[in-house]
Design a protein around this motif. Structure first.
Motif, mmCIF file in Angstrom:
data_model
loop_
_atom_site.group_PDB
_atom_site.id
_atom_site.type_symbol
_atom_site.label_atom_id
_atom_site.label_comp_id
_atom_site.label_asym_id
_atom_site.label_seq_id
_atom_site.Cartn_x
_atom_site.Cartn_y
_atom_site.Cartn_z
ATOM 1 N N GLY A 250 20.418 -7.970 -3.585
ATOM 2 C CA GLY A 250 20.789 -7.856 -4.990
ATOM 3 C C GLY A 250 20.160 -8.911 -5.872
ATOM 4 N N ASP A 251 19.130 -9.595 -5.397
ATOM 5 C CA ASP A 251 18.448 -10.620 -6.182
ATOM 6 C C ASP A 251 17.127 -10.041 -6.693
ATOM 7 N N THR A 252 16.659 -10.519 -7.822
ATOM 8 C CA THR A 252 15.398 -10.044 -8.397
ATOM 9 C C THR A 252 14.432 -11.206 -8.518
ATOM 10 N N ILE A 253 13.299 -11.106 -7.815
ATOM 11 C CA ILE A 253 12.276 -12.153 -7.899
ATOM 12 C C ILE A 253 10.913 -11.487 -8.064
ATOM 13 N N LYS A 254 9.940 -12.261 -8.504
ATOM 14 C CA LYS A 254 8.567 -11.769 -8.574
ATOM 15 C C LYS A 254 7.971 -11.756 -7.167
ATOM 16 N N ALA A 255 6.894 -10.994 -6.993
ATOM 17 C CA ALA A 255 6.188 -11.008 -5.710
ATOM 18 C C ALA A 255 5.713 -12.427 -5.426
ATOM 19 N N CYS A 256 5.776 -12.830 -4.162
ATOM 20 C CA CYS A 256 5.521 -14.243 -3.819
ATOM 21 C C CYS A 256 4.064 -14.640 -3.963
ATOM 22 N N GLU A 257 3.143 -13.716 -3.919
ATOM 23 C CA GLU A 257 1.698 -13.903 -4.076
ATOM 24 C C GLU A 257 1.005 -14.464 -2.844
ATOM 25 N N ASP A 258 1.585 -15.492 -2.203
ATOM 26 C CA ASP A 258 0.864 -16.077 -1.066
ATOM 27 C C ASP A 258 1.781 -16.541 0.066
ATOM 28 N N LYS A 259 3.010 -16.026 0.100
ATOM 29 C CA LYS A 259 3.959 -16.458 1.136
ATOM 30 C C LYS A 259 4.300 -15.345 2.130
ATOM 31 N N CYS A 260 3.546 -14.256 2.102
ATOM 32 C CA CYS A 260 3.761 -13.200 3.090
ATOM 33 C C CYS A 260 2.469 -12.435 3.318
ATOM 34 N N ASP A 261 2.417 -11.740 4.440
ATOM 35 C CA ASP A 261 1.203 -11.004 4.797
ATOM 36 C C ASP A 261 0.906 -9.888 3.804
ATOM 37 N N ALA A 262 1.946 -9.264 3.248
ATOM 38 C CA ALA A 262 1.723 -8.151 2.328
ATOM 39 C C ALA A 262 1.020 -8.618 1.059
ATOM 40 N N CYS A 263 1.436 -9.750 0.516
ATOM 41 C CA CYS A 263 0.838 -10.244 -0.721
ATOM 42 C C CYS A 263 -0.569 -10.810 -0.503
ATOM 43 N N LEU A 264 -0.829 -11.285 0.695
ATOM 44 C CA LEU A 264 -2.150 -11.845 0.996
ATOM 45 C C LEU A 264 -3.149 -10.776 1.433
ATOM 46 N N ALA A 265 -2.655 -9.575 1.721
ATOM 47 C CA ALA A 265 -3.546 -8.512 2.185
ATOM 48 C C ALA A 265 -4.451 -8.065 1.042
ATOM 49 N N PRO A 266 -5.750 -7.911 1.294
ATOM 50 C CA PRO A 266 -6.659 -7.458 0.235
ATOM 51 C C PRO A 266 -6.396 -5.997 -0.122
ATOM 52 N N GLU A 267 -6.794 -5.621 -1.326
ATOM 53 C CA GLU A 267 -6.678 -4.223 -1.742
ATOM 54 C C GLU A 267 -7.573 -3.375 -0.844
ATOM 55 N N ILE A 268 -6.980 -2.374 -0.216
ATOM 56 C CA ILE A 268 -7.735 -1.550 0.724
ATOM 57 C C ILE A 268 -7.551 -0.079 0.375
ATOM 58 N N GLU A 269 -8.661 0.649 0.385
ATOM 59 C CA GLU A 269 -8.588 2.087 0.132
ATOM 60 C C GLU A 269 -7.954 2.777 1.336
ATOM 61 N N LYS A 270 -6.977 3.631 1.083
ATOM 62 C CA LYS A 270 -6.259 4.315 2.160
ATOM 63 C C LYS A 270 -7.181 5.329 2.863
ATOM 64 N N GLU A 271 -6.980 5.469 4.141
ATOM 65 C CA GLU A 271 -7.752 6.421 4.940
ATOM 66 C C GLU A 271 -6.966 7.733 5.066
ATOM 67 N N ASP A 272 -7.661 8.836 4.897
ATOM 68 C CA ASP A 272 -7.042 10.157 5.031
ATOM 69 C C ASP A 272 -7.075 10.564 6.507
ATOM 70 N N ILE A 273 -5.889 10.618 7.137
ATOM 71 C CA ILE A 273 -5.823 11.009 8.553
ATOM 72 C C ILE A 273 -5.071 12.330 8.704
#
Length: 465
Positions: A250-273
């Protein structure tokens, strides 16, 4: 004045509901004028409301702290095989750090601790099946820095007052976000940077669900299964880990930017499988939805073992249509189809098509995936035994200061972190104080601490300059 710790246990919607805690509502009946304070680090709003109602608190003063732990780096990634190689790669970044590794079963704690010992790590198992003496010895050795790692079930954790735990690893999917957050929260209590790693697979959810199946039908069982689904969704999510955890509570925060793998992951084009997904779903359908993922993969890749031949499945149209992909890659596709609810599992792990899976099979829906999710490690090299990494001068100074801290703690009969925290030692290693005044300027250093330990450390820092 009554104090209730781990108050989430009061609520049937909490992750560790206990009947004994539920009966604490009688306190207000018997002592109506005595104040009550209740504490928990893991309460959603629904749980908090339930705690207030059950403890019969009238117009209580509610204090809620922030969920965001900005010194914790969170990573969650799919487990490859038993995860041992991934674990070793992670531990090589923490060559002398203290940490906890959580596993699902007592058997796993012992086998993994033995594996790490063979690799040169100071590790011990901890689970409820050990004798009190064995558990106390492991706890003592960990608190006093005589071992580096405890491999444990969730039986280990309550009451740990060790500030310099640098990492927490989960080898399987935890049963709830509350439990996960509580367990990773044991790292970095001194405020220094710490790291967490979650290894997961689709099979973890099934194992957890089988355990829940033994519960009687009703709201509690449904709550357990719902928490498991939310934990699974968290593991597979590509959204900010900290933001997701905060939102859950129930808390609202901004994205951490550099404290998790998701935020550090580069923008990647999705693959159609979609085509690969259709092949897999078609194989499940042609096998009458009666087999598990290993057998389905064997049919797809054209294996010719006796079971396939005896059933005549080598005559199916789907036999061998997936032999251009590796078995490991098909397993990852299967896991992903389970994750997006295109497949479900039956009572005996047999794969079954969902309504969404049928839509994919009919070509009504695309299946897109981050291509990194389908990367299969091709490294077959054996991991070397644990070897010390060459340290920088500052790191060497820190190790010398840690050795002195360990000796003084042993002499005084206290835990090392009670002499000085890692944060103090790191600052000391960086600045190398040469006077009492410079020592007193350090974090966590006061006149009393200096009078007990300061001169010994000052003598050492002078020799290191």
């Amino acid at each position: 004045f009554f104090v209730i710790d781990e108050a989430h246990c009061v609520s049937e919607w909490g992750h560790e509901f206990r009947d004994d805690y539920r009966r604490l509502g009688t306190l207000k009946e018997n002592f109506p004028n005595i104040p009550i304070a209740a504490f928990t680090a893991t309460a959603t709003q629904k749980v908090a409301d339930d705690i207030v109602n059950n403890l019969r608190l009238y117009n209580p003063h509610l204090i809620r702290g922030t969920i965001f732990r900005d010194n914790l780096h969170i990573t969650a990634t799919a487990r490859q095989k038993n995860g041992h190689n991934q674990l070793l790669a992670f531990l090589n970044k923490h060559h002398n750090d203290a940490g906890i590794i959580y596993t699902l079963s007592r058997k796993n704690t012992e086998s993994l601790a033995s594996f790490l010992q063979d690799k040169g790590f100071l590790a011990k198992p901890y689970h409820a099946g050990l004798s009190t003496q064995e558990k106390n010895e492991t706890f003592h050795d960990f608190i006093h820095d005589e071992i580096q790692i405890v491999v444990a079930t969730i039986a280990f954790g309550m009451g740990i007052d060790k500030s310099n735990i640098r990492f927490v690893v989960h080898m399987q999917l935890p049963k709830s976000i509350e439990g996960y957050y509580q367990e990773i929260g044991r790292a970095g209590r001194d405020g220094l940077e710490s790291e967490t790693l979650l290894l997961y697979s689709a099979g973890d959810s099934f194992q957890r669900e089988r355990m829940a199946d033994e519960m009687p039908e009703g709201p509690y069982k449904n709550n357990v299964l719902n928490k498991l689904k939310q934990m699974r969704d968290f593991a597979y999510s590509e959204l900010c880990r900290h933001q997701t955890i905060a939102a859950y509570f129930g808390d609202t925060i901004k994205a951490c930017e550099d404290k998790c793998d998701a935020c550090l992951a580069p923008e990647i084009e999705k693959e159609d499988i979609t085509e690969l997904a259709q092949k897999y779903l078609s194989a499940v359908y042609r096998l009458n939805q009666r087999f598990g993922k290993t057998y389905v993969t064997d049919v797809l890749t054209g294996q010719n073992h006796d079971k396939i031949l005896n059933f005549g499945h080598d005559k199916l149209s789907v036999y061998g249509i997936g032999q251009n992909e590796s078995k490991a890659r098909w397993h990852l596709i299967s896991d992903y189809l389970l994750e997006i609810n295109a497949l479900s599992r039956g009572e005996y792990k047999e794969l079954q098509l969902t309504t969404f899976g049928i839509d994919i099979l009919k070509g009504n829906t695309q299946v897109l995936i981050n291509p990194n999710r389908l990367n299969v490690s091709r490294s077959t090299r054996k991991q070397k035994s644990h070897e010390p990494i060459e340290l920088s001068f500052e790191d060497q100074h820190f190790e010398r200061l840690r050795e002195l801290r360990r000796d003084l703690a042993l002499e005084k009969g206290v835990a090392p972190y009670m002499v000085f925290s890692d944060k103090t030692l790191k600052e000391m290693a960086h600045t190398l104080p040469s006077t009492k005044e410079e020592m007193l300027a350090l974090h966590g250093m006061g006149e009393v601490k200096y009078s007990r330990f300061g001169e010994a450390f000052l003598n050492l820092t002078l020799t290191l300059q």
